[in-house]
Design a protein around this motif. Sequence first.
Motif, short mmCIF file in Angstrom:
data_model
loop_
_atom_site.label_atom_id
_atom_site.label_comp_id
_atom_site.label_asym_id
_atom_site.label_seq_id
_atom_site.Cartn_x
_atom_site.Cartn_y
_atom_site.Cartn_z
N THR A 176 -11.10 -19.24 -26.13
CA THR A 176 -10.54 -19.28 -24.79
C THR A 176 -9.62 -20.48 -24.56
O THR A 176 -8.60 -20.35 -23.90
N THR B 80 -6.75 -15.91 -15.60
CA THR B 80 -7.92 -15.94 -14.71
C THR B 80 -9.22 -15.84 -15.50
O THR B 80 -10.17 -16.59 -15.24
N LEU B 81 -9.27 -14.94 -16.49
CA LEU B 81 -10.47 -14.80 -17.31
C LEU B 81 -10.75 -16.06 -18.12
O LEU B 81 -11.90 -16.51 -18.21
N CYS B 82 -9.72 -16.62 -18.72
CA CYS B 82 -9.90 -17.85 -19.51
C CYS B 82 -10.42 -18.99 -18.64
O CYS B 82 -11.37 -19.68 -19.01
N LEU B 83 -9.80 -19.19 -17.49
CA LEU B 83 -10.22 -20.26 -16.60
C LEU B 83 -11.66 -20.05 -16.11
O LEU B 83 -12.45 -21.00 -16.07
N SER B 84 -11.98 -18.83 -15.76
CA SER B 84 -13.34 -18.52 -15.30
C SER B 84 -14.36 -18.79 -16.39
O SER B 84 -15.43 -19.37 -16.14
N ALA B 85 -14.05 -18.36 -17.60
CA ALA B 85 -14.97 -18.57 -18.72
C ALA B 85 -15.15 -20.06 -19.00
O ALA B 85 -16.27 -20.53 -19.24
N ASP C 60 -14.91 -22.38 -16.91
CA ASP C 60 -15.67 -22.94 -15.78
C ASP C 60 -17.15 -22.56 -15.85
O ASP C 60 -17.93 -22.95 -15.00
N ASP D 50 -18.40 -19.22 -16.11
CA ASP D 50 -18.76 -17.85 -15.74
C ASP D 50 -19.11 -17.05 -17.00
O ASP D 50 -18.45 -17.19 -18.03
N ILE E 188 -18.65 -14.47 -19.16
CA ILE E 188 -17.68 -13.42 -19.48
C ILE E 188 -17.77 -13.14 -20.98
O ILE E 188 -17.77 -14.06 -21.79
#
Length: 82
Positions: A26, A48-53, A55, A57, A59
Amino acid sequence: MATLWFVPPVFVKSETDGARHGCNNTRVALEQLKTWTRRGPSWHKAVTLCLSALDGDPIDPHVIRKAFEAAAKEAKMYLSPE
């Protein structure tokens, strides 16, 4: 901030020098995404997915890999594995 790894790597080219990069996690994927000038819907989803992961989350790395590959294809940055 956990780095999620995915296999196989997604190969992309650099916009500046055409170098080949194998992105397999990521952090590296997000670094590449930030350098691209073509930013469509798939790019936004992958970021968005990379940032969420990153952080924390929960995923699935496979989902991130698929989104990154789609963004690379959309931006014409995708290189097929050799």
